[in-house]
Design a protein around this motif. Structure first.
Motif, PDB file in Angstrom:
ATOM      1  N   LEU A 141      -3.874   3.510   2.129  1.00  0.00           N
ATOM      2  CA  LEU A 141      -3.467   2.014   2.261  1.00  0.00           C
ATOM      3  C   LEU A 141      -4.584   1.457   3.166  1.00  0.00           C
ATOM      4  O   LEU A 141      -5.029   2.049   4.098  1.00  0.00           O
ATOM      5  N   LEU A 142      -4.776   0.224   2.795  1.00  0.00           N
ATOM      6  CA  LEU A 142      -5.631  -0.611   3.361  1.00  0.00           C
ATOM      7  C   LEU A 142      -4.928  -1.738   3.975  1.00  0.00           C
ATOM      8  O   LEU A 142      -4.493  -2.573   3.050  1.00  0.00           O
ATOM      9  N   GLN A 143      -4.762  -1.761   5.300  1.00  0.00           N
ATOM     10  CA  GLN A 143      -4.135  -3.024   5.797  1.00  0.00           C
ATOM     11  C   GLN A 143      -4.713  -4.187   5.498  1.00  0.00           C
ATOM     12  O   GLN A 143      -5.831  -4.535   5.848  1.00  0.00           O
ATOM     13  N   GLU A 144      -3.937  -5.349   4.887  1.00  0.00           N
ATOM     14  CA  GLU A 144      -4.308  -6.472   4.499  1.00  0.00           C
ATOM     15  C   GLU A 144      -5.716  -6.411   3.550  1.00  0.00           C
ATOM     16  O   GLU A 144      -6.653  -7.249   3.229  1.00  0.00           O
ATOM     17  N   GLY A 145      -6.034  -5.178   2.860  1.00  0.00           N
ATOM     18  CA  GLY A 145      -6.799  -4.952   1.983  1.00  0.00           C
ATOM     19  C   GLY A 145      -8.220  -4.888   2.572  1.00  0.00           C
ATOM     20  O   GLY A 145      -9.288  -4.468   1.988  1.00  0.00           O
ATOM     21  N   VAL A 146      -8.411  -4.472   3.718  1.00  0.00           N
ATOM     22  CA  VAL A 146      -9.804  -4.210   4.494  1.00  0.00           C
ATOM     23  C   VAL A 146      -9.566  -3.090   5.539  1.00  0.00           C
ATOM     24  O   VAL A 146      -8.663  -2.606   5.895  1.00  0.00           O
ATOM     25  N   GLY A 147     -10.584  -2.683   6.120  1.00  0.00           N
ATOM     26  CA  GLY A 147     -10.784  -1.783   7.253  1.00  0.00           C
ATOM     27  C   GLY A 147     -10.539  -0.515   6.895  1.00  0.00           C
ATOM     28  O   GLY A 147     -10.811  -0.041   5.647  1.00  0.00           O
ATOM     29  N   ASP A 148     -10.621   0.435   7.820  1.00  0.00           N
ATOM     30  CA  ASP A 148     -10.403   1.943   7.672  1.00  0.00           C
ATOM     31  C   ASP A 148      -9.114   2.026   6.715  1.00  0.00           C
ATOM     32  O   ASP A 148      -8.023   1.655   7.447  1.00  0.00           O
ATOM     33  N   PRO A 149      -9.287   3.096   5.930  1.00  0.00           N
ATOM     34  CA  PRO A 149      -8.075   3.269   5.143  1.00  0.00           C
ATOM     35  C   PRO A 149      -6.934   4.317   5.868  1.00  0.00           C
ATOM     36  O   PRO A 149      -7.440   4.967   6.559  1.00  0.00           O
ATOM     37  N   LEU A 150      -5.903   4.031   5.553  1.00  0.00           N
ATOM     38  CA  LEU A 150      -4.664   5.012   6.270  1.00  0.00           C
ATOM     39  C   LEU A 150      -4.247   5.816   5.373  1.00  0.00           C
ATOM     40  O   LEU A 150      -3.921   5.438   4.081  1.00  0.00           O
ATOM     41  N   VAL A 151      -4.457   7.119   5.555  1.00  0.00           N
ATOM     42  CA  VAL A 151      -3.792   8.138   4.660  1.00  0.00           C
ATOM     43  C   VAL A 151      -2.243   8.145   4.725  1.00  0.00           C
ATOM     44  O   VAL A 151      -1.778   8.287   5.944  1.00  0.00           O
ATOM     45  N   VAL A 152      -1.609   8.046   3.608  1.00  0.00           N
ATOM     46  CA  VAL A 152      -0.210   8.068   3.593  1.00  0.00           C
ATOM     47  C   VAL A 152       0.222   9.253   3.360  1.00  0.00           C
ATOM     48  O   VAL A 152      -0.218  10.050   2.276  1.00  0.00           O
ATOM     49  N   LYS A 153       1.183   9.638   4.156  1.00  0.00           N
ATOM     50  CA  LYS A 153       1.796  11.132   4.143  1.00  0.00           C
ATOM     51  C   LYS A 153       2.735  11.089   2.696  1.00  0.00           C
ATOM     52  O   LYS A 153       3.403   9.977   2.682  1.00  0.00           O
ATOM     53  N   THR A 154       2.700  12.207   2.149  1.00  0.00           N
ATOM     54  CA  THR A 154       3.513  12.411   0.825  1.00  0.00           C
ATOM     55  C   THR A 154       4.359  13.436   1.186  1.00  0.00           C
ATOM     56  O   THR A 154       4.156  14.385   2.107  1.00  0.00           O
ATOM     57  N   PRO A 155       5.359  13.657   0.554  1.00  0.00           N
ATOM     58  CA  PRO A 155       6.446  14.817   0.715  1.00  0.00           C
ATOM     59  C   PRO A 155       5.871  16.050   0.677  1.00  0.00           C
ATOM     60  O   PRO A 155       4.857  16.537  -0.422  1.00  0.00           O
ATOM     61  N   PRO A 156       6.009  17.190   1.332  1.00  0.00           N
ATOM     62  CA  PRO A 156       5.646  18.384   1.459  1.00  0.00           C
ATOM     63  C   PRO A 156       6.077  19.042  -0.080  1.00  0.00           C
ATOM     64  O   PRO A 156       6.995  18.788  -0.358  1.00  0.00           O
ATOM     65  N   GLY A 157       5.145  19.674  -0.568  1.00  0.00           N
ATOM     66  CA  GLY A 157       5.306  20.410  -1.835  1.00  0.00           C
ATOM     67  C   GLY A 157       5.144  19.573  -2.947  1.00  0.00           C
ATOM     68  O   GLY A 157       5.461  19.960  -4.041  1.00  0.00           O
ATOM     69  N   LEU A 158       4.660  18.243  -2.738  1.00  0.00           N
ATOM     70  CA  LEU A 158       4.221  17.444  -3.921  1.00  0.00           C
ATOM     71  C   LEU A 158       3.121  18.272  -4.791  1.00  0.00           C
ATOM     72  O   LEU A 158       2.166  18.401  -4.267  1.00  0.00           O
ATOM     73  N   GLU A 159       3.429  18.578  -6.125  1.00  0.00           N
ATOM     74  CA  GLU A 159       2.635  19.281  -6.789  1.00  0.00           C
ATOM     75  C   GLU A 159       1.993  18.331  -7.900  1.00  0.00           C
ATOM     76  O   GLU A 159       2.655  17.424  -8.385  1.00  0.00           O
ATOM     77  N   GLY A 160       0.578  18.494  -8.053  1.00  0.00           N
ATOM     78  CA  GLY A 160       0.097  17.690  -8.884  1.00  0.00           C
ATOM     79  C   GLY A 160      -0.938  16.642  -8.191  1.00  0.00           C
ATOM     80  O   GLY A 160      -0.834  16.404  -7.118  1.00  0.00           O
ATOM     81  N   SER A 161      -1.712  15.834  -9.058  1.00  0.00           N
ATOM     82  CA  SER A 161      -2.565  14.739  -8.315  1.00  0.00           C
ATOM     83  C   SER A 161      -1.794  13.498  -8.639  1.00  0.00           C
ATOM     84  O   SER A 161      -1.313  13.316  -9.749  1.00  0.00           O
ATOM     85  N   ILE A 162      -1.922  12.392  -7.762  1.00  0.00           N
ATOM     86  CA  ILE A 162      -1.333  11.335  -7.948  1.00  0.00           C
ATOM     87  C   ILE A 162      -2.690  10.400  -8.855  1.00  0.00           C
ATOM     88  O   ILE A 162      -3.741  10.309  -8.357  1.00  0.00           O
ATOM     89  N   GLU A 163      -2.245  10.105 -10.162  1.00  0.00           N
ATOM     90  CA  GLU A 163      -2.876   9.287 -10.993  1.00  0.00           C
ATOM     91  C   GLU A 163      -2.772   7.863 -11.107  1.00  0.00           C
ATOM     92  O   GLU A 163      -3.911   6.961 -11.255  1.00  0.00           O
ATOM     93  N   SER A 164      -1.704   7.392 -10.891  1.00  0.00           N
ATOM     94  CA  SER A 164      -1.566   5.957 -10.770  1.00  0.00           C
ATOM     95  C   SER A 164      -0.382   5.505  -9.726  1.00  0.00           C
ATOM     96  O   SER A 164       0.369   6.283  -9.216  1.00  0.00           O
ATOM     97  N   VAL A 165      -0.801   4.395  -9.157  1.00  0.00           N
ATOM     98  CA  VAL A 165       0.216   3.665  -7.969  1.00  0.00           C
ATOM     99  C   VAL A 165       0.670   2.410  -8.531  1.00  0.00           C
ATOM    100  O   VAL A 165      -0.149   1.327  -8.866  1.00  0.00           O
ATOM    101  N   ARG A 166       1.920   2.038  -8.062  1.00  0.00           N
ATOM    102  CA  ARG A 166       2.483   0.585  -8.343  1.00  0.00           C
ATOM    103  C   ARG A 166       3.503   0.558  -7.288  1.00  0.00           C
ATOM    104  O   ARG A 166       4.536   1.327  -7.286  1.00  0.00           O
ATOM    105  N   VAL A 167       3.262  -0.428  -6.244  1.00  0.00           N
ATOM    106  CA  VAL A 167       4.453  -0.493  -5.216  1.00  0.00           C
ATOM    107  C   VAL A 167       5.257  -1.766  -5.946  1.00  0.00           C
ATOM    108  O   VAL A 167       4.669  -2.948  -6.491  1.00  0.00           O
ATOM    109  N   ALA A 168       6.790  -1.757  -5.455  1.00  0.00           N
ATOM    110  CA  ALA A 168       7.531  -2.687  -6.112  1.00  0.00           C
ATOM    111  C   ALA A 168       7.286  -4.195  -5.132  1.00  0.00           C
ATOM    112  O   ALA A 168       6.809  -4.038  -3.899  1.00  0.00           O
TER     113      ALA A 168
END
Length: 611
Positions: free
Chosen positions: A443-470
């Motif tokens: 996540l980049l706050q306001e689209g700029v700066g150092d990215p923040l690594v978003v924590k995902t649930p432990p045990g998430l298997e596989g790789s995230i291919e696509s992202v869409r926020v509501a």
């Protein structure tokens, strides 16, 4: 189960015009009890016209044990508001203990039932029947739907009562059980609305309204059911990120609600709401208006009362000033990449086919792009370079500069680099780095700066291919790939208290749940409403499909989108008035309501609406 319609609202099914017991209206299986013979599977009743309410018959005198079982299972599928007829098949003690509203188990077909003759005989004092089937879903006590799988096996015990000599059930199944077609006839999905507790829209303090889908019984006063569910509060899954303006313990002080002939609904509340202020009362009324539009778009004013005092009144127009829903916001443009890999746009609500470059560096072609995202206020854009490695962010203004990449992936291939980015309601930018050596959700706050690594649930298997926020900013859709399979998962976004103030507090995604349990592969997806997404993918068995899905994994009512061959990408607006747009082997195409796909341009890729 939202049918497509103008404005994305849901039509309320027609009020029942026929009230009939099964002896007067012949419906397949309704209280059709055999006179003799072994009990076989209780077939699921074919879906019926919702104008007809179905009531089951009570047990007849000297009914056999098999008739008691089949009659009870049929009574569970009737429109009896409190399951009083079903309770007549139980012993008095069992009827007191039984909690039919505790849960509903949905099976692929109606439950099968087989007597266990070992240790019990029809001419004896007790019998056990085993109910069987294949689970499809469950609906819990909060009316929340969840996909389910596996075999269903549950015992049901009958006794012959000593005084009456009649067979009755003394150990019923937990809750209610029925086949999928009966469930579709009996239940409907509605969105309750709450307010995001830590999310505002962009730089304004406008509150985001969040949809919380639940299932209510279609022909059992759905309006009153829905309001009661709203007052009880959000479902457990959504509760950590939303708030309700109704004070704890608020309840209706009447048994039923009915709008008047002026499209006004008066909602009498108990004394828990008696002391709310005007601003809080208007928020309560806005929640009701947003929620009831699922059922009846003709209600355009809410009046709240407590005791003999009117608390406040709110109309549709005023409700939109209290909070914003994604399904109401209208995108100005549709965006995509032309054959020179630069960002172009078309007016969203027209049939234009000649795009113009966006103002600024991304429209001037300074960098060749692979994918793009445009902020919800359409003031900023983010693009991933053609090789998938670099993320650029720029303002959509004339002569807007484009600096160095905000983010760089170490992925060696384009498909191992950065995913298509997505802007949230707060103006923050989300993207997945698919580098196999260091996969991350960022996540980049306001689209700029150092990215923040978003924590995902432990045990998430596989790789995230696509992202869409509501649009509400508290739910996220992720396509997660594992091997040759991929699935669409919906998660809840939680943010630290100081995140909005510019702090570096943690942002995390919780309780991922599948929205496409029937698909083996998800090719493309996009939000297409407050609680609905459009998905292209492959079913088990290899059949290509495009469909709408609900965030809870259920299938909404209404037709699926027209088939589109070779679909690679798809985009939709939460505003259902705007057409679906896809990228396929034919180029950029769009699907106006009620028609077939139409070509926009041959040479174009990566279509997106803002978000």
């Amino acid at each position: 189960m939202a049918a497509d319609r103008e404005g994305g609202a849901r039509r309320r099914p027609g009020r029942a015009v026929a009230y009939a017991a099964c002896g007067a209206v012949l419906l397949t299986g309704c209280a059709s009890m055999p006179d003799s013979g072994d009990l076989r599977g209780v077939e699921s009743t074919p879906r019926q016209d919702t104008l007809v309410r179905v009531f089951a018959m009570p047990p007849r005198e000297d009914a056999s044990s098999s008739e008691i079982v089949s009659g009870f299972l049929e009574a569970l599928t009737s429109d009896d508001p409190d399951y009083e007829t079903a309770s007549k098949y139980l012993t008095e003690e069992a009827a007191r203990r039984w909690q039919p509203k505790r849960s509903t188990t949905v099976l692929a077909d109606g439950p099968g039932a087989e007597a266990e003759h070992v240790g019990g005989r029809e001419d004896g004092a007790s019998l056990t029947y085993t109910l069987t089937g294949t689970r499809v879903a469950t609906v819990d006590a909060q009316q929340s739907y969840a996909p389910a799988g596996g075999a269903y096996n549950e015992s049901m015990h009958l006794v012959r009562e000593k005084k009456s000599k009649q067979w009755r059930i003394d150990v019923p199944p937990r809750g209610v059980v029925m086949g999928q077609s009966d469930f579709q006839r009996n239940y409907m999905s509605v969105d309750k609305y709450y307010f995001a507790s830590s999310t505002t829209l962009g730089s304004s303090q406008h509150t985001a309204a969040v949809a919380d889908p639940v299932y209510v019984r279609r022909n059992v006063d759905p309006m009153t059911q829905t309001v009661r569910s709203l007052l009880r509060g959000p479902t457990s899954w959504l509760d950590p990120v939303v708030r309700s303006s109704f004070p704890t313990g608020t309840a209706l002080s009447v048994d039923s609600l009915t709008p008047d002939d002026q499209n006004r609904l008066t909602v009498p509340l108990n004394d828990k709401a008696a002391r709310v202020g005007l601003a809080k009362c208007k928020e309560m009324a806005a929640q009701l208006l947003f929620t009831l539009h699922n059922l009846t778009p003709t209600v355009d004013e809410i009046v709240l009362e407590s005791g003999d005092r009117q608390l406040c009144a709110l109309t549709d127009d005023d409700a939109e000033a209290v909070a914003a829903r994604g399904s109401v916001g209208r995108a100005e443009y549709l965006y995509f990449l032309d054959d020179n890999h630069r960002l172009v746009r078309l007016a969203a609500a027209t049939n234009d086919t000649k795009p113009d470059p966006v103002p600024g560096a991304l429209g001037e072609g300074e960098r060749e792009l692979r994918s793009v995202a445009v902020s919800r206020d359409e003031g900023m854009a983010a693009g991933v370079s053609l090789d998938g490695r670099n993320l650029y962010v720029g303002a959509l203004v004339s002569d807007g500069p484009l600096g160095e990449p905000e983010l760089t992936s170490a992925g060696k291939k384009a498909e191992e680099g950065l995913s298509t980015p997505s802007w949230d309601a707060q103006g923050d930018l989300w993207v997945a780095d698919r580098d196999p050596a260091d996969p991350r959700l960022l996540l980049l706050q306001e689209g700029v700066g150092d990215p923040l690594v978003v924590k995902t649930p432990p045990g998430l298997e596989g790789s995230i291919e696509s992202v869409r926020v509501a649009a509400d900013g508290v739910r996220i859709a992720l396509v997660v790939k594992q091997g040759d399979k991929s699935s669409l998962l919906i998660g809840r976004i939680e943010r630290g208290d100081d995140h909005k103030a510019g702090g570096r507090s943690a942002v995390s995604v919780h309780e991922l749940r599948s929205a496409t349990p029937e698909l083996e592969e998800v090719t493309a997806m996009s939000w297409a409403g407050d609680s609905r997404l459009v998905v292209a993918g492959r079913e088990k068995g290899g059949l290509q499909t495009m469909r709408y899905v609900q965030v809870d994994g259920s299938t909404p009512e209404g037709p699926a989108p027209a088939a589109l061959s070779g679909v690679k990408e798809i985009t939709a607006s939460e505003d259902a008035r705007l057409p679906l747009v896809g990228y396929s082997e034919d180029g950029i195409v769009r699907l106006p309501s009620g028609t077939q796909w139409r070509k926009v341009v041959t040479d174009g890729t990566a279509p997106v609406y803002p978000g």
